[in-house]
Design a protein around this motif. Structure first.
Motif, short mmCIF file in Angstrom:
data_model
loop_
_atom_site.label_atom_id
_atom_site.label_comp_id
_atom_site.label_asym_id
_atom_site.label_seq_id
_atom_site.Cartn_x
_atom_site.Cartn_y
_atom_site.Cartn_z
N PRO A 1 -28.43 14.16 -63.35
CA PRO A 1 -29.22 15.58 -63.74
C PRO A 1 -28.01 16.45 -63.87
N TYR A 2 -28.24 17.35 -64.93
CA TYR A 2 -27.45 18.23 -65.18
C TYR A 2 -28.27 19.74 -65.61
N ILE A 3 -28.05 20.57 -64.89
CA ILE A 3 -28.56 21.99 -64.94
C ILE A 3 -28.02 22.80 -66.31
N CYS A 4 -28.77 23.16 -67.42
CA CYS A 4 -28.53 23.69 -68.61
C CYS A 4 -29.44 24.24 -69.23
N ASP A 5 -29.29 25.67 -69.63
CA ASP A 5 -30.28 26.35 -70.38
C ASP A 5 -29.63 26.21 -71.70
N HIS A 6 -30.77 25.33 -72.66
CA HIS A 6 -30.17 24.86 -73.90
C HIS A 6 -30.37 25.97 -75.00
N ARG B 1 -33.72 23.35 -67.21
CA ARG B 1 -33.42 24.57 -66.28
C ARG B 1 -33.99 24.45 -65.08
N SER B 2 -35.08 23.43 -64.71
CA SER B 2 -35.57 23.39 -63.58
C SER B 2 -34.87 22.42 -62.44
N SER B 3 -34.39 23.24 -61.48
CA SER B 3 -33.70 22.42 -60.52
C SER B 3 -34.13 22.60 -58.88
N GLU B 4 -34.07 21.29 -58.24
CA GLU B 4 -34.35 21.41 -56.82
C GLU B 4 -33.89 22.61 -56.02
N ALA B 5 -32.70 22.97 -56.25
CA ALA B 5 -31.83 23.78 -55.93
C ALA B 5 -31.90 25.22 -56.29
N GLY B 6 -32.51 25.44 -57.51
CA GLY B 6 -32.61 26.75 -57.66
C GLY B 6 -34.14 26.98 -58.59
N PRO B 7 -34.18 28.12 -59.41
CA PRO B 7 -35.48 28.39 -60.41
C PRO B 7 -35.82 27.29 -61.01
N ARG B 8 -37.26 27.15 -61.20
CA ARG B 8 -38.15 26.27 -61.94
C ARG B 8 -38.94 27.13 -62.99
N THR B 9 -38.80 26.69 -64.32
CA THR B 9 -39.37 27.21 -65.31
C THR B 9 -40.79 27.12 -65.15
#
Length: 277
Positions: free
Chosen positions: A69-74, A38-46
């Motif tokens: 890299p792939y942003i995913c809320d599992h 869920r943690s991305s340089e371009a968005g929210p980080r857990t």
């Protein structure tokens, strides 16, 4: 040629911690590694952490693999299905999938959880929400990932699913952690029973006390028994075994795998099998 050259692998929960170590271990073995979280340089980080999936993917490249890299809320089934669909379109298959998603330490400062409880607080003094979050937060992502990758592996009649867990032969000292890990172990056993006739293995992996970023920052690194990369080397060794069913349905310890397959931690040592208590 490295042992997993061109193998397509997926590591869920790999922006930091054990998941990142697994991604690096697979990269070290030459694998193609899709790094998710869920943690991305371009968005929210857990949990306010600095680590990201992009940074982890670059680290995979640096160690010898190919990181994506792939942003995913599992915790969201549709996102997991979308991730797997993207991988199948881009790479044509998935040989190995690892779930290292674990929300149980979010809000933990090394001493106290966000709800004010500490490790081992009796269950009747702990908010039920923490137990529920630990149980579902570890089990549900693992189930979503396993059921998403299973069809492609069944069609190929080969594949391995690894669930990062812990050996629950004895009580682990904290009810939330114990229940969550026991559920993961049972999921591995049950899924293995159904997938074995199709040539697909499922393993629950039991690391030791791992020197993750959070452990180091909390000042507990002297108690750690192994590095995240050691866990990654254990997964790489499992994946390189020509028989994906060799350990299927079992809970296997990283230290035991090191002795079986002949790998070491970064300092050349093989730790003893870790047990709580």
């Amino acid at each position: 040629m490295t042992i997993l050259s061109q193998a397509t692998t997926l590591v869920a929960g790999a922006s930091r911690g054990v998941g990142r170590g697994i991604a690096l271990g697979l990269g070290e073995a030459g694998a193609r590694v899709v790094v998710t979280g869920r943690s991305s340089e371009a968005g929210p980080r857990t949990d306010g952490r600095q680590e990201s999936v992009e940074d982890a993917a670059r680290a995979v490249h640096a160690i010898g693999g190919a990181g994506y890299p792939y942003i995913c809320d599992h915790r969201r089934e549709r996102e997991v299905d979308g991730l797997v669909s993207w991988m199948l379109r881009r790479f044509g298959g998935i040989e190995l999938a690892i779930c290292s998603v674990w929300p149980g330490n979010e809000g933990f400062d090394g001493e106290t959880y966000a709800d004010g409880s500490t490790w081992g607080t009796p269950f009747w003094r702990r908010p039920a929400a923490h137990v529920e979050a630990s149980l579902t937060g570890g089990l549900v992502p693992a189930l979503f990932l396993a059921r998403a990758v299973a069809p492609a592996m069944v069609a190929a009649r080969r594949g391995l699913i690894v669930l990062v867990s812990f050996d629950t032969a004895s009580y682990l000292g904290d009810i939330a952690y114990d229940l969550a890990k026991d559920a993961l172990n049972r999921l591995a056993f049950a899924a293995a029973e159904e997938l074995a006739p199709h040539g697909v293995g499922v393993v629950a992996l039991s690391p030791g006390h791992v020197a993750t970023e959070r452990v180091v920052e909390a000042g507990h690194s002297e108690h750690a028994t192994e590095t995240p990369l050691f866990v990654g080397r254990a997964v790489a060794a499992l994946a390189a075994d020509p028989d994906p069913l060799r350990h299927t349905g079992q809970v296997v310890a990283t230290a035991d795998l090191a002795r079986l397959y002949g790998f070491t931690d970064v300092d050349g040592r093989v730790p003893e099998r870790f047990r709580i208590g």
